[in-house]
Design a protein around this motif. Structure first.
Motif, PDB file in Angstrom:
ATOM      1  N   LYS A 123       0.849  -1.177   0.000  1.00 28.21           N
ATOM      2  CA  LYS A 123       0.000   0.000   0.000  1.00 28.21           C
ATOM      3  C   LYS A 123       0.888   1.233   0.000  1.00 28.21           C
ATOM      4  O   LYS A 123       1.875   1.286   0.717  1.00 28.21           O
ATOM      5  CB  LYS A 123      -0.858  -0.022   1.263  1.00 28.21           C
ATOM      6  CG  LYS A 123      -1.719   1.194   1.484  1.00 28.21           C
ATOM      7  CD  LYS A 123      -2.927   1.182   0.577  1.00 28.21           C
ATOM      8  CE  LYS A 123      -3.882   2.307   0.945  1.00 28.21           C
ATOM      9  NZ  LYS A 123      -3.321   3.646   0.807  1.00 28.21           N
ATOM     10  N   GLU A 173      -8.292  -8.825   2.334  1.00 31.35           N
ATOM     11  CA  GLU A 173      -7.633  -7.521   2.264  1.00 31.35           C
ATOM     12  C   GLU A 173      -6.197  -7.689   2.709  1.00 31.35           C
ATOM     13  O   GLU A 173      -5.909  -8.474   3.613  1.00 31.35           O
ATOM     14  CB  GLU A 173      -8.343  -6.520   3.171  1.00 31.35           C
ATOM     15  CG  GLU A 173      -9.688  -6.096   2.658  1.00 31.35           C
ATOM     16  CD  GLU A 173     -10.171  -4.830   3.323  1.00 31.35           C
ATOM     17  OE1 GLU A 173      -9.351  -3.946   3.599  1.00 31.35           O
ATOM     18  OE2 GLU A 173     -11.383  -4.733   3.560  1.00 31.35           O
TER      19      GLU A 173
ATOM     20  N   HIS B  80      -8.775  -0.357   1.111  1.00 32.81           N
ATOM     21  CA  HIS B  80      -9.068   0.779   1.978  1.00 32.81           C
ATOM     22  C   HIS B  80      -7.831   1.665   2.148  1.00 32.81           C
ATOM     23  O   HIS B  80      -6.701   1.184   2.060  1.00 32.81           O
ATOM     24  CB  HIS B  80      -9.500   0.306   3.380  1.00 32.81           C
ATOM     25  CG  HIS B  80     -10.853  -0.345   3.406  1.00 32.81           C
ATOM     26  ND1 HIS B  80     -11.049  -1.658   3.072  1.00 32.81           N
ATOM     27  CD2 HIS B  80     -12.079   0.150   3.724  1.00 32.81           C
ATOM     28  CE1 HIS B  80     -12.346  -1.953   3.191  1.00 32.81           C
ATOM     29  NE2 HIS B  80     -12.983  -0.878   3.584  1.00 32.81           N
ATOM     30  N   SER B  81      -8.066   2.949   2.424  1.00 28.69           N
ATOM     31  CA  SER B  81      -6.978   3.851   2.803  1.00 28.69           C
ATOM     32  C   SER B  81      -7.262   4.425   4.181  1.00 28.69           C
ATOM     33  O   SER B  81      -8.426   4.639   4.543  1.00 28.69           O
ATOM     34  CB  SER B  81      -6.847   4.997   1.790  1.00 28.69           C
ATOM     35  OG  SER B  81      -6.174   4.549   0.640  1.00 28.69           O
ATOM     36  N   ASP B  82      -6.203   4.678   4.915  1.00 30.59           N
ATOM     37  CA  ASP B  82      -6.361   5.266   6.239  1.00 30.59           C
ATOM     38  C   ASP B  82      -6.327   6.790   6.120  1.00 30.59           C
ATOM     39  O   ASP B  82      -5.502   7.350   5.398  1.00 30.59           O
ATOM     40  CB  ASP B  82      -5.238   4.799   7.180  1.00 30.59           C
ATOM     41  CG  ASP B  82      -5.451   3.358   7.612  1.00 30.59           C
ATOM     42  OD1 ASP B  82      -6.495   2.784   7.232  1.00 30.59           O
ATOM     43  OD2 ASP B  82      -4.597   2.811   8.311  1.00 30.59           O
ATOM     44  N   ARG B 167     -10.584   4.214   8.527  1.00 24.55           N
ATOM     45  CA  ARG B 167     -10.203   3.413   7.354  1.00 24.55           C
ATOM     46  C   ARG B 167     -11.375   3.440   6.393  1.00 24.55           C
ATOM     47  O   ARG B 167     -12.455   2.963   6.718  1.00 24.55           O
ATOM     48  CB  ARG B 167      -9.846   1.991   7.789  1.00 24.55           C
ATOM     49  CG  ARG B 167      -9.427   1.110   6.632  1.00 24.55           C
ATOM     50  CD  ARG B 167      -8.653  -0.086   7.095  1.00 24.55           C
ATOM     51  NE  ARG B 167      -7.343   0.315   7.588  1.00 24.55           N
ATOM     52  CZ  ARG B 167      -6.467  -0.537   8.110  1.00 24.55           C
ATOM     53  NH1 ARG B 167      -6.770  -1.805   8.210  1.00 24.55           N
ATOM     54  NH2 ARG B 167      -5.290  -0.112   8.531  1.00 24.55           N
TER      55      ARG B 167
END
Lengths: 293, 176
Positions: A123, A173, B80-82, B167
């Protein structure tokens, strides 16, 4: 006054193809050899010894952030054989001729044999990367190469968020992965200064996959299944963008059960390291790769 | 409502009411639950008129969203991104003479209660929904030498920025 030699215009040519690269590091190892006959007689006198260069293991680390088109070049370099977008490994050692163009001079690095291939994704801002740790069959021939590749037409590398991970039967995920093909490359110099014979080392070709996931009710099965059984399960990582797709299909992933990390206050994370196995004539890993946008 | 930042404001208000001791020290005024407000922006000098009309009673607490949220590029997952959702908590009161020790004591007591409640923990009633979920709360950075803050923020006597880590899912619309 000389200026800096900018790496901006340096280019690499792999098997006749112009590739983009992130980093190239020379990790060549040169053994030192004492030619003095008196050494073998036990008469050491080091201040008068002359030490010569012995055998050389020319080792290079290549780091790419390959476009799907470049992956089409890298996979055969690693040793995959393509049959209509399906890339299979036969467990044999593989190489590609590499030319490095420093603009002013063109160096011939010889044939680069792949020792380890490391696929990474995480990420963040960096796309899928591939690091190849190679051993070459010659010391770099400085200014001894010829640049012949034409300019590439590439699309962008896969961003990480295009990845879908399947482990223990369902999509999971994840925040990062590392997949390592290790040839445990063994070289033999056969009386020469540089290696002349390359083969898969003793352990054989091994495949490992490490993934980093959150640890919620959606991921507990990644921990409980390996505790319950050593059967393992198939898995995959798939990158898709438009018509382009790359599927890493893992035949059987086994892992030891390790407790989740509690490293930070934010969340508990589960890091799982799989050894990937084949069975019968089925190789541990098969990649289906379509680079056409 | 399912907007995470808005839910954070509501939850922060409710938790201050439920868990923070807002009584005054040595018989000085208590901070009443009815005087805890959610506003669109922090209390400023330019809000003097609004301050008079809305904060008719002090001491009071104003909870407001920061205008700026921050993504953490390396944190999150492939789906997802934080994101950091700052929430500003201001304790407001009338100006006092320098020797009202018990009053100062009260402000610091309320401020300490709020920061201790929120620092390095989750909201007690966690926010989970399809638009994101609250992961973690911390008290944000305060420049202790920035006294101008108190000049700009009229009659603000304590200031506690908290950061809610959420998130949130990637918007996949239009992706081929």
């Amino acid at each position: 006054m000389p200026g800096l030699s900018s790496p901006t215009f340096a280019r690499i040519q792999v098997d006749g193809n112009w590739m983009c690269f992130k980093r190239i590091q020379d990790k060549t190892n040169i053994s030192l050899m004492d030619n003095n006959d008196e050494v073998s007689c036990g008469k050491f006198y080091h201040t008068k010894e002359k030490v010569d260069e012995g055998i050389v293991v020319p080792k290079l680390h290549f780091l790419f952030q390959p476009s799907p088109e470049e992956l089409d070049i890298i996979l055969p370099w690693i040793g995959f054989t393509e049959t209509t977008d399906v890339f299979a490994l036969d467990g044999a050692v593989s190489s590609a001729p590499v030319i490095l163009d420093r603009v002013a001079t063109v160096d011939d690095l010889g044939n680069a044999y792949v020792d380890k291939a490391i696929f990474r994704g995480q990420k963040g801002r960096s796309p899928l990367s591939v690091e190849l740790i190679c051993i070459c069959d010659q010391v770099p021939d400085i200014d001894g190469g010829t640049w012949s590749a034409s300019a590439p037409t590439h699309t962008a590398a896969y961003p990480f968020h295009r990845a879908v991970l399947t482990a223990e039967g369902s999509a999971r995920e994840f925040s990062s992965f590392v997949y390592v093909i290790d040839n445990h490359l063994a070289v033999n110099h056969n009386g020469n200064r540089v290696p002349t014979a390359f083969e898969i080392g003793g352990p054989g070709q091994t495949h490992h996959l490490g993934i980093d996931t959150p640890y919620t009710s959606s991921e507990t099965v990644l921990l409980t299944n390996p505790i319950a059984s050593v059967a393992g399960a198939a898995g995959s990582i798939v990158f898709t963008r438009g018509g382009q797709s790359t599927t890493f299909a893992f035949h059987n992933m086994k892992t030891e059960a390790n407790p989740p990390d509690v490293a930070k206050p934010e969340e508990i994370r589960l890091k799982t390291f799989y050894r990937i196995y084949g069975s019968g004539s089925t190789h541990p890993v098969q990649i289906t790769h379509d680079p056409v946008a | 409502m399912s907007v995470t930042h808005y839910q954070c404001l509501q939850e922060v208000k409710q938790e201050i009411i439920d868990y923070v001791d807002l009584t005054g020290v040595n018989g000085t005024e208590n901070l009443l639950d009815a005087n805890i407000y959610i506003w669109s922006a922090p209390v400023l000098n330019t809000h003097k008129e609004r301050y008079k009309s809305s904060l008719s009673e002090v001491p009071a607490i104003v909870i407001a969203p920061s205008r700026t949220v921050e993504y953490i590029p390396g944190s999150g997952t492939n789906l997802h991104s934080d994101v950091k959702l700052p929430v500003l908590i201001q304790i407001c009161d009338r100006e006092i003479s320098v020797d009202e020790d018990d009053k100062i004591h009260s402000w610091l007591k309320w401020s300490q209660g709020i920061r201790q409640h929120f620092h390095e923990g989750d909201l007690r009633n966690q926010v989970f929904n399809s638009d994101g979920y609250l992961n973690y709360v911390e008290v944000g950075h305060i420049d202790i030498l920035e006294e101008r803050l108190f000049g700009v923020h009229h009659q603000m006597v304590q200031y506690i920025p908290i950061i809610c880590h959420s998130r949130e899912p990637h918007n996949t619309s239009g992706i081929v």
